[in-house]
Design an enzyme around this catalytic site. Structure first.
Site, PDB file in Angstrom:
ATOM      1  N   HIS A 234      -9.249  -4.070  -1.335  1.00 59.43           N
ATOM      2  CA  HIS A 234      -8.066  -3.372  -0.583  1.00 59.43           C
ATOM      3  C   HIS A 234      -8.386  -1.686  -0.786  1.00 59.43           C
ATOM      4  O   HIS A 234      -8.390  -0.905   0.097  1.00 59.43           O
ATOM      5  CB  HIS A 234      -6.772  -3.423  -1.205  1.00 59.43           C
ATOM      6  CG  HIS A 234      -5.472  -2.560  -0.665  1.00 59.43           C
ATOM      7  ND1 HIS A 234      -4.658  -3.152  -0.083  1.00 59.43           N
ATOM      8  CD2 HIS A 234      -5.382  -1.366  -0.960  1.00 59.43           C
ATOM      9  CE1 HIS A 234      -3.616  -2.158   0.295  1.00 59.43           C
ATOM     10  NE2 HIS A 234      -4.235  -1.120  -0.422  1.00 59.43           N
ATOM     11  N   GLU A 235      -8.733  -1.338  -2.147  1.00 57.53           N
ATOM     12  CA  GLU A 235      -8.990  -0.017  -2.298  1.00 57.53           C
ATOM     13  C   GLU A 235     -10.277   0.740  -1.626  1.00 57.53           C
ATOM     14  O   GLU A 235     -10.331   1.627  -0.948  1.00 57.53           O
ATOM     15  CB  GLU A 235      -9.069   0.377  -3.918  1.00 57.53           C
ATOM     16  CG  GLU A 235      -7.733   0.318  -4.502  1.00 57.53           C
ATOM     17  CD  GLU A 235      -6.751   1.001  -3.857  1.00 57.53           C
ATOM     18  OE1 GLU A 235      -6.585   2.293  -3.355  1.00 57.53           O
ATOM     19  OE2 GLU A 235      -5.530   0.428  -4.045  1.00 57.53           O
TER      20      GLU A 235
ATOM     21  N   HIS B  63     -10.092   1.477   2.125  1.00 58.21           N
ATOM     22  CA  HIS B  63      -9.615   2.934   2.594  1.00 58.21           C
ATOM     23  C   HIS B  63     -10.661   3.770   2.752  1.00 58.21           C
ATOM     24  O   HIS B  63     -10.465   4.834   3.677  1.00 58.21           O
ATOM     25  CB  HIS B  63      -8.800   3.407   1.349  1.00 58.21           C
ATOM     26  CG  HIS B  63      -7.251   3.038   1.094  1.00 58.21           C
ATOM     27  ND1 HIS B  63      -6.483   3.190   2.317  1.00 58.21           N
ATOM     28  CD2 HIS B  63      -6.664   2.212   0.335  1.00 58.21           C
ATOM     29  CE1 HIS B  63      -5.211   2.662   1.922  1.00 58.21           C
ATOM     30  NE2 HIS B  63      -5.231   1.888   0.804  1.00 58.21           N
TER      31      HIS B  63
ATOM     32  N   CYS C   4       0.677  -1.316  -0.065  1.00 56.26           N
ATOM     33  CA  CYS C   4      -0.091   0.226  -0.085  1.00 56.26           C
ATOM     34  C   CYS C   4       0.982   1.303   0.116  1.00 56.26           C
ATOM     35  O   CYS C   4       1.886   1.103   0.940  1.00 56.26           O
ATOM     36  CB  CYS C   4      -0.861   0.024   1.241  1.00 56.26           C
ATOM     37  SG  CYS C   4      -2.024   1.368   1.318  1.00 56.26           S
TER      38      CYS C   4
HETATM   39 NI    NI Z   1      -3.683   0.987  -0.036  1.00 59.29          NI
END
Ligand code: NI
Length: 197
Positions: A144-145, A148, A102
């Site tokens: 994953h994105e 956030h 990341c």
């Molecule tokens: Ni990330």
């Protein structure tokens, strides 16, 4: 164009729930997206979420390079996709373990369990709702994105912190790499065969 500063783990903007975007065609959102594209290219990343550039809004950009695509039709190379207010739905309980990195957690990598098959939908910058199916690395990148946007970084998803390390070291540690791919048992069996052979 502008290359934006990337927030690192510990900064409050990465640890809060980002706001929905009410008007995807707002000029401020268009500018944000263009700057995120410049920033992602400059950082040589695969995905970027708005909180990573200090903007607490539900905007994500990502792509899947050919080098990370799999056999599956839903795990293929994917063009740069701009997602506003994305929503993910797991399609089964099946999960898999694999390595992630990341831009907000520089130099490190860790192995994270993620859903193997998901459906996701989002609003385009033109204001249309779209949806796609994803598997494998493609599904992982989206999860994953989108994490956030909910204040979650991949280390917070990890069950086993022994599967985390500096990328420079980890990439030379074949045994650890394989464990992080969920291949530990295969590796032990192969070792045994090699020793016995
Ligand atoms: Ni990330």
């Amino acid at each position: 164009m502008a290359i934006l500063k990337i927030a690192r783990m510990g900064h409050p903007v990465l640890h809060r729930i980002a706001d929905n975007v009410d008007d995807p065609t707002d000029p401020g959102i268009t500018l944000l997206i263009n700057d995120m594209i410049d920033t992602l290219q400059d950082a040589a990343g695969i995905g970027l979420a708005a909180p990573q550039v200090h903007v607490s809004k539900r905007v994500v950009i990502f792509f899947v390079p050919e080098s990370r695509s799999g056999e599956d039709e839903q795990d293929s190379e994917t063009e740069l996709t701009i997602m506003i207010n994305p929503v993910i739905e797991p399609l089964s309980e099946e999960t898999n373990l694999d390595w992630e990195a990341c831009l907000s957690v520089p130099d490190l990598m860790g192995s994270v369990e993620r859903y193997s098959h998901v459906k996701y939908s989002w609003t385009t910058p033109a204001g249309n709702r779209e949806e796609r199916l994803a598997s494998g690395f493609h599904a992982r990148a989206v999860q994953h994105e989108c994490d956030h946007l909910d204040g979650l970084l991949y280390p917070m998803r990890m069950n086993d912190l022994s599967l985390m390390g500096y990328a420079e070291e980890t990439n030379r540690n074949i045994k650890l790499l394989r464990r992080g791919h969920g291949l530990e048992e295969d590796f032990e069996a192969e070792l045994q065969v090699a020793e016995e052979g």
